[in-house]
Design an enzyme around this catalytic site. Structure first.
Site, PDB file in Angstrom:
ATOM      1  N   ASP A  35       0.850  -1.330   0.062  1.00 39.25           N
ATOM      2  CA  ASP A  35       0.070  -0.130  -0.155  1.00 39.25           C
ATOM      3  C   ASP A  35       0.793   1.253  -0.079  1.00 39.25           C
ATOM      4  OD1 ASP A  35      -1.991  -1.743  -0.106  1.00 39.25           O
ATOM      5  OD2 ASP A  35      -2.567  -1.301   2.058  1.00 39.25           O
ATOM      6  N   ILE A  85     -34.797  -8.834 -18.754  1.00 39.98           N
ATOM      7  CA  ILE A  85     -35.369 -10.152 -19.671  1.00 39.98           C
ATOM      8  C   ILE A  85     -36.279 -10.796 -18.716  1.00 39.98           C
ATOM      9  CG2 ILE A  85     -33.220 -10.891 -20.507  1.00 39.98           C
ATOM     10  CD1 ILE A  85     -32.000 -11.678 -17.848  1.00 39.98           C
ATOM     11  N   LYS A 123     -27.466 -14.269 -11.565  1.00 37.91           N
ATOM     12  CA  LYS A 123     -28.211 -13.193 -11.475  1.00 37.91           C
ATOM     13  C   LYS A 123     -28.131 -12.170 -10.562  1.00 37.91           C
ATOM     14  CE  LYS A 123     -32.883 -11.101 -12.778  1.00 37.91           C
ATOM     15  NZ  LYS A 123     -32.782 -10.157 -12.018  1.00 37.91           N
ATOM     16  N   LYS A 297     -28.381 -17.615 -21.095  1.00 38.84           N
ATOM     17  CA  LYS A 297     -28.181 -16.951 -22.385  1.00 38.84           C
ATOM     18  C   LYS A 297     -27.698 -17.962 -23.446  1.00 38.84           C
ATOM     19  CE  LYS A 297     -27.157 -12.814 -20.000  1.00 38.84           C
ATOM     20  NZ  LYS A 297     -25.829 -11.773 -19.669  1.00 38.84           N
ATOM     21  N   CYS A 418     -44.113 -16.026  34.819  1.00 41.21           N
ATOM     22  CA  CYS A 418     -44.630 -15.852  36.217  1.00 41.21           C
ATOM     23  C   CYS A 418     -45.009 -14.764  36.969  1.00 41.21           C
ATOM     24  CB  CYS A 418     -43.448 -16.744  37.011  1.00 41.21           C
ATOM     25  SG  CYS A 418     -41.893 -15.449  37.001  1.00 41.21           S
TER      26      CYS A 418
HETATM   27  S1  IVH Z   1     -28.678  -9.563 -19.287  1.00 38.63           S
HETATM   28  C1  IVH Z   1     -30.881  -8.001 -22.636  1.00 38.63           C
HETATM   29  N1  IVH Z   1     -27.365 -10.622 -17.174  1.00 38.63           N
HETATM   30  O1  IVH Z   1     -31.234  -8.515 -14.242  1.00 38.63           O
HETATM   31  C2  IVH Z   1     -30.381  -8.636 -21.448  1.00 38.63           C
HETATM   32  N2  IVH Z   1     -28.752  -9.236 -16.599  1.00 38.63           N
HETATM   33  O2  IVH Z   1     -34.082  -7.960 -16.481  1.00 38.63           O
HETATM   34  C3  IVH Z   1     -29.856  -7.752 -20.262  1.00 38.63           C
HETATM   35  N3  IVH Z   1     -29.106  -9.008 -14.277  1.00 38.63           N
HETATM   36  O3  IVH Z   1     -31.880  -5.348 -15.576  1.00 38.63           O
HETATM   37  C4  IVH Z   1     -29.787  -8.493 -19.144  1.00 38.63           C
HETATM   38  N4  IVH Z   1     -27.676 -10.370 -13.412  1.00 38.63           N
HETATM   39  O4  IVH Z   1     -29.844  -5.636 -13.859  1.00 38.63           O
HETATM   40  C5  IVH Z   1     -28.258  -9.924 -17.430  1.00 38.63           C
HETATM   41  N5  IVH Z   1     -25.949 -12.062 -15.548  1.00 38.63           N
HETATM   42  C6  IVH Z   1     -26.623 -11.063 -15.923  1.00 38.63           C
HETATM   43  C7  IVH Z   1     -27.422 -10.228 -14.866  1.00 38.63           C
HETATM   44  C8  IVH Z   1     -28.547  -9.490 -15.352  1.00 38.63           C
HETATM   45  C9  IVH Z   1     -28.330  -9.312 -13.060  1.00 38.63           C
HETATM   46  C10 IVH Z   1     -30.279  -7.858 -14.025  1.00 38.63           C
HETATM   47  C11 IVH Z   1     -29.968  -6.719 -14.882  1.00 38.63           C
HETATM   48  C12 IVH Z   1     -31.278  -6.570 -15.544  1.00 38.63           C
HETATM   49  C13 IVH Z   1     -32.362  -7.631 -14.740  1.00 38.63           C
HETATM   50  C14 IVH Z   1     -32.854  -8.319 -16.089  1.00 38.63           C
END
Ligand code: IVH
Length: 677
Positions: A35, A85, A123, A297, A418
């Site tokens: 640091d 999504i 997510k 995805k 009690c």
């Molecule tokens: S992809 C078009 N990947 O979840 C696709 N979203 O409704 C765009 N989120 O608003 C989203 N982790 O804030 C994607 N690995 C991830 C994610 C993610 C969290 C959130 C994001 C988005 C909502 C999905």
């Protein structure tokens, strides 16, 4: 002054180096320099920029500290909208099949075709963000907003050390990176600990805290909130030749120095996704941050393009949620439970709510202070959290939903079990029932204490037996022990005749004891063995102790106002006196004497420490002898020690005595001293 090529080069080099160290420290979690060295380089760059302001570029690490507040957040129009999504509502594996079926149908795949390849991601439970890099330099950060237009939060995002101000490697001329800003649980807890210490309001959860920080007007506040980031998607990309898959995109992000979550996996077909889903579910509670599900995805970008969008959601991605760990419900009431040590614990009665995979109907609120700290009122809508196997917790109220009929919790002044008085020591957070021996909630604990080796010493009356005796309703107060017969014991499970006889013999043996042991056995709060001895010596008889006022009690050596209050409180309860009467009636006796005339001897009031092996006395014998002469025996040598009595193989205590100049006696010396008294 205008910077020369030399200074220009040096500043550029410092920026590169500092960013590389930042990346190693904040993203890779593997610091490369101490640091102090980092600080030195940082100060050098700061000095250069002060002397030559033209060297202070927007991607300089010095720009992370947070400048002046913004008047308001400017609107930013997203060139590529930030969509959300679809969420698979079926939280079981059925949801995976439904998604895969939709994808295969849309791609026109039949049962003979190979399974589709997906990328499984987490997510994250945070705030979506779009980071715009031009020629590798961060030029703007924007929130999602309504998906079309977000807010410019560049000033705050710059303060997040995990987000590179300049990309490394060979980034394209234009790149919009999308991802999630979140707060780690440990960072959240540390932040709340700081808030508490400063007497500030506590934050509810990491997600809201992260979102609030990003949307601050004052970047100096945002800079104090420990935020993190994961990249997972794309916005505008200009003429960049995209990698072929989502997996390759995330690898490219990592190579640019962007943080990418390690929990990502190429999953083949339904089976691969199910496996990922279950593996992450098992991992969820041990992750350092909150997630609310996983995201699947379609891995290949050409297939993603083919699948396209329905309404405003991509057909190629889905969120598969786990059971929520936080829900909102009504706080119906706060009841008070009495524990085995008499501690009164407020418990939230909740309108049943499904959270963290179970239906929760109550949650501990720990103590009165905790309720005040959380600011919950009875009748509030509250956030309830249950993560993993951790017991459910009331996080806090939703103040905006108050209707006016809510009321504050008041700790009862009498025990709900009690009806004995409740007391709370000034410096304690826990309120306690003073019922002791009498309170059914404390019965087992009180009996175990009563029978303990240093109290009435009833051999063989342990945990399990006490449980059985109390649960069978055979023993309610200690006095019942002395009325036990073989018949009652024979009814207990697993109690052989021999053990029953042994127990009865042990109880019989305990019938006659010393006053000090008897006082200790009563289990008066704050009255330990030593205090019990002091009290016995001072008062000589139980009745005198029972009638003593707090003013009188503090005259006993080592009894302060708190202890005096405990004692007076205990004997002030009619039912505690009743139990004592019952014990007397059951034939329990103890030695009583005249109140100890202050012993005038040279041992009186003196503090002794025993060490080593004495020639003819055991340590307990020596202790008893000293105490009988009005002395005290302590375990460690200090300036307050009057004599150290040393026997064979005396060790560090003797050395300490010599060091402090404390008088040292051998056994004979001790006996002579006591005789003088
Ligand atoms: S992809 C078009 N990947 O979840 C696709 N979203 O409704 C765009 N989120 O608003 C989203 N982790 O804030 C994607 N690995 C991830 C994610 C993610 C969290 C959130 C994001 C988005 C909502 C999905």
């Amino acid at each position: 002054m205008i910077a020369s090529a030399l200074e220009f080069e040096r500043a550029a080099r410092l920026r590169r180096e500092l960013e590389a160290h930042n990346h190693a420290y904040y993203v890779l979690d593997a610091p490369t320099i101490p640091d102090a060295e980092y600080d030195r380089l940082f100060r050098e760059l700061e000095a250069l920029e002060r002397d030559y302001p033209e060297l202070a570029t927007p991607d300089s690490p010095t720009q992370r500290v947070g400048g002046a507040p913004m008047p308001e957040l400017a609107a930013v129009r997203h060139a590529v909208p930030m969509l959300s999504i679809r969420t698979e509502t079926d939280t079981t594996n059925g949801g995976v099949v439904a998604f895969d079926t939709r994808v295969r149908n849309a791609l026109g795949l039949g049962s003979a075709d190979a399974p589709v390849e997906y990328l499984g991601e987490l997510k994250f439970d945070g705030l979506a963000i779009s980071l715009r890099y031009e020629h590798g330099v961060l030029v703007r950060a924007a929130t999602r907003g309504d998906g079309e237009t977000g807010e410019d939060v560049t000033h705050n995002v710059r303060t997040i050390r995990q987000i590179p101000l300049r990309l490394s490697g060979k980034p394209p001329a234009l790149l919009e990176v999308r991802g999630e800003i979140y707060m780690r649980r440990d960072d959240f807890q540390r932040l709340n600990a700081r808030q508490e210490q400063a007497g500030e309001k506590l934050f509810i959860n990491p997600r809201n805290t992260a979102a609030g920080a990003v949307r601050q007007l004052d970047p100096r506040i945002a800079a104090k909130r420990p935020l993190s980031f994961f990249a997972y998607g794309l916005g505008e990309t200009g003429d960049w030749a995209l990698p072929p898959t989502q997996a390759a995109l995330l690898d490219a992000f990592a190579a640019f120095g962007l943080p990418v979550c390690e929990h990502r996996v190429v999953a083949v077909g339904v089976d691969g996704l199910c496996e990922f889903h279950d593996r992450i579910a098992a991992l969820r509670d041990s992750l350092p941050y909150d997630i609310d599900g996983v995201v699947y995805k379609v891995n290949r970008f050409d297939l993603q393009r083919e699948l396209g969008f329905v309404t405003r959601e991509p057909r190629w991605a889905v969120a598969h949620k786990y059971p929520a760990q936080e829900e909102i419900t009504e706080l119906l009431d706060i009841e008070v439970q009495v524990g085995r040590t008499g501690a009164l614990t407020p418990v939230a009665r909740l309108k049943p709510v499904f959270v963290g995979g179970v239906t929760v109907t109550n949650a501990t609120l720990h103590n009165e202070e905790e309720i005040l700290r959380k600011g919950v009122l009875i009748g509030d809508q509250v956030i309830v959290r249950r993560a993993g196997d951790v017991i459910p917790e009331v996080v806090g109220p939703i103040v905006e939903r108050r209707k006016g009929g809510e009321r504050a919790f008041v700790m009862p002044t009498r025990c709900p079990v009690c009806a004995s008085h409740v007391e709370k020591a000034e410096d304690e957070v826990v309120a306690r029932c003073t019922g002791g021996l009498f309170c059914p909630a404390q019965r087992k604990q009180a009996l175990l204490h009563f029978a303990g080796r240093r109290a009435m010493d009833i051999e063989g009356l342990g945990d399990k037996l006490v449980d059985q005796l109390v649960e069978a309703g055979i023993v309610k107060t200690p006095a019942d022990l002395y009325r036990l017969g073989v018949l009652a014991l024979a009814n207990l499970q697993r109690m052989a005749e021999k053990s029953a006889a042994n127990l009865l013999a042990a109880i019989e043996k305990s019938r006659h004891t010393t006053l000090a042991r008897f006082i200790f056995a009563l289990g008066i709060r704050n009255v330990g063995e030593a205090t019990a001895k002091d009290l016995a010596r001072y008062f000589g008889a139980l009745d005198a102790l029972m009638d003593a006022t707090p003013e009188r009690l503090v005259e006993v050596p080592d009894v302060g106002p708190v202890v005096a209050q405990s004692i007076a409180g205990f004997f002030g309860e009619a039912h505690n006196r009743e139990v004592i009467e019952q014990l007397r009636a059951a034939g329990v006796t103890w030695e009583e004497g005249a109140p100890a005339a202050p012993v005038a001897g040279s041992a009186s009031g003196k503090v002794f420490v025993l060490t080593g092996t004495l020639p003819t006395m055991s340590r307990d014998e020596a202790k008893a002898l000293i105490e009988a002469h009005g002395g005290k025996v302590s375990g460690s040598v200090s300036k307050k020690t009057d004599y150290v009595v040393a026997g064979a193989e005396a060790g560090s205590k003797l050395a300490k005595a010599e060091e402090l100049g404390v008088a040292v006696l051998d056994q004979d010396g001790l006996l002579r001293l006591l005789e003088q008294g």
